[in-house]
Design an enzyme around this catalytic site. Structure first.
Site, mmCIF file in Angstrom:
data_model
loop_
_atom_site.group_PDB
_atom_site.id
_atom_site.type_symbol
_atom_site.label_atom_id
_atom_site.label_comp_id
_atom_site.label_asym_id
_atom_site.label_seq_id
_atom_site.Cartn_x
_atom_site.Cartn_y
_atom_site.Cartn_z
ATOM 1 N N HIS A 1 0.844 -1.199 0.000
ATOM 2 C CA HIS A 1 0.000 0.000 0.000
ATOM 3 C C HIS A 1 0.881 1.252 0.000
ATOM 4 O O HIS A 1 2.088 1.173 0.212
ATOM 5 C CB HIS A 1 -0.805 0.092 1.296
ATOM 6 C CG HIS A 1 -1.688 -1.061 1.621
ATOM 7 N ND1 HIS A 1 -3.035 -1.036 1.410
ATOM 8 C CD2 HIS A 1 -1.419 -2.258 2.190
ATOM 9 C CE1 HIS A 1 -3.578 -2.164 1.838
ATOM 10 N NE2 HIS A 1 -2.624 -2.936 2.306
ATOM 11 N N GLU B 1 2.609 -0.775 4.375
ATOM 12 C CA GLU B 1 2.406 0.570 3.854
ATOM 13 C C GLU B 1 3.758 1.205 3.542
ATOM 14 O O GLU B 1 4.674 1.171 4.378
ATOM 15 C CB GLU B 1 1.701 1.461 4.894
ATOM 16 C CG GLU B 1 0.325 0.999 5.307
ATOM 17 C CD GLU B 1 -0.792 1.462 4.370
ATOM 18 O OE1 GLU B 1 -0.490 2.182 3.383
ATOM 19 O OE2 GLU B 1 -1.954 1.094 4.626
ATOM 20 N N ASP C 1 -3.575 2.438 -4.724
ATOM 21 C CA ASP C 1 -2.204 2.321 -4.203
ATOM 22 C C ASP C 1 -1.625 0.914 -4.428
ATOM 23 O O ASP C 1 -2.384 -0.042 -4.513
ATOM 24 C CB ASP C 1 -2.162 2.695 -2.704
ATOM 25 C CG ASP C 1 -3.061 1.830 -1.830
ATOM 26 O OD1 ASP C 1 -4.218 1.568 -2.222
ATOM 27 O OD2 ASP C 1 -2.605 1.406 -0.754
ATOM 28 N N HIS D 1 -2.479 -3.066 -3.321
ATOM 29 C CA HIS D 1 -3.860 -2.900 -2.858
ATOM 30 C C HIS D 1 -4.806 -2.750 -4.055
ATOM 31 O O HIS D 1 -5.909 -3.272 -4.056
ATOM 32 C CB HIS D 1 -3.942 -1.669 -1.949
ATOM 33 C CG HIS D 1 -5.159 -1.634 -1.079
ATOM 34 N ND1 HIS D 1 -5.464 -0.552 -0.287
ATOM 35 C CD2 HIS D 1 -6.163 -2.536 -0.893
ATOM 36 C CE1 HIS D 1 -6.593 -0.805 0.356
ATOM 37 N NE2 HIS D 1 -7.037 -1.994 0.018
HETATM 38 ZN ZN LIG Z 1 -4.048 0.629 0.563
#
Ligand SMILES: [Zn+2]
Length: 194
Positions: free
Chosen positions: A38, A120, A169, A159
């Site tokens: 992400h 992330e 993303d 994602h």
């Molecule tokens: Zn995401």
């Protein structure tokens, strides 16, 4: 500085652990077999603000920036965040279910949070990620693949791949070819081919 403390279950020794309440148990029998990449930055496009950490820990001041009102009250998390410097923060133990994917589907299996690890990258869809982030991502991916052999190279996705039309993303800025080449290189150095 020697640290004699045993590593708690599900935590990576090279990550700084910041506990997020936004997690729960994976359903019985769900083996970790997917890695989801992400991006996030708060406010969007601003880095190093500390706001992502606060957001994942339900400690963000919703009044601190107008954008925050659009995410007010959301309770989300990821297992890991890679900052622009490459530094790794862990929010949820790996065996627990973090809340990163939302409504999602991979190979006809829904609710990817049940069986995935979420990472992330601090960033946006259209700003190049840093060299340190690629290096850190490759290293942590190797660690995760060793711990969870179900995360084969084909089961590393964005994602946007598991929530198409809803999520974008890690975006066009994420260089999948570069990431996969660096990962392959790291694997071959370890004598592991997949
Ligand atoms: Zn995401």
């Amino acid at each position: 500085m020697a640290n004699a403390q045993p590593q708690p279950a599900g935590l990576l020794s090279n990550a700084r652990f910041v506990a997020s309440p936004n997690h729960n148990a994976r359903p019985e029998g769900s083996e970790v077999s997917l890695l989801v990449i992400h991006n996030i930055s708060l406010p969007p496009g601003q880095f190093g603000t500390g706001a992502v950490e606060q957001f994942f820990c339900n400690r963000l001041d919703w009044q601190a920036h107008p954008y925050f009102q659009s995410i007010e009250g959301m309770e989300v998390s990821a297992h890991l965040l890679i900052e622009r410097s490459g530094a790794l923060i862990q929010f949820v133990p790996l065996h627990q279910r973090a809340w990163h994917a939302g409504r999602s589907c991979f190979e006809e299996r829904e609710n990817c949070n049940d069986f995935s690890i979420g990472i992330e990258l601090e960033g946006t869809d259209d700003q190049p990620y840093s060299d340190a982030q690629y290096a850190s991502l490759v290293e942590v991916t190797r660690q995760l693949q060793q711990r969870f052999p179900g995360i084969t190279d084909a089961r590393i996705v964005g994602h946007s791949d598991i929530a198409p039309g809803r999520k974008t993303d890690p975006g066009p800025a994420f260089d999948w070819a570069r990431f996969r080449a660096q990962l392959l290189h790291a694997q071959s150095q370890q004598g592991v081919r997949r």
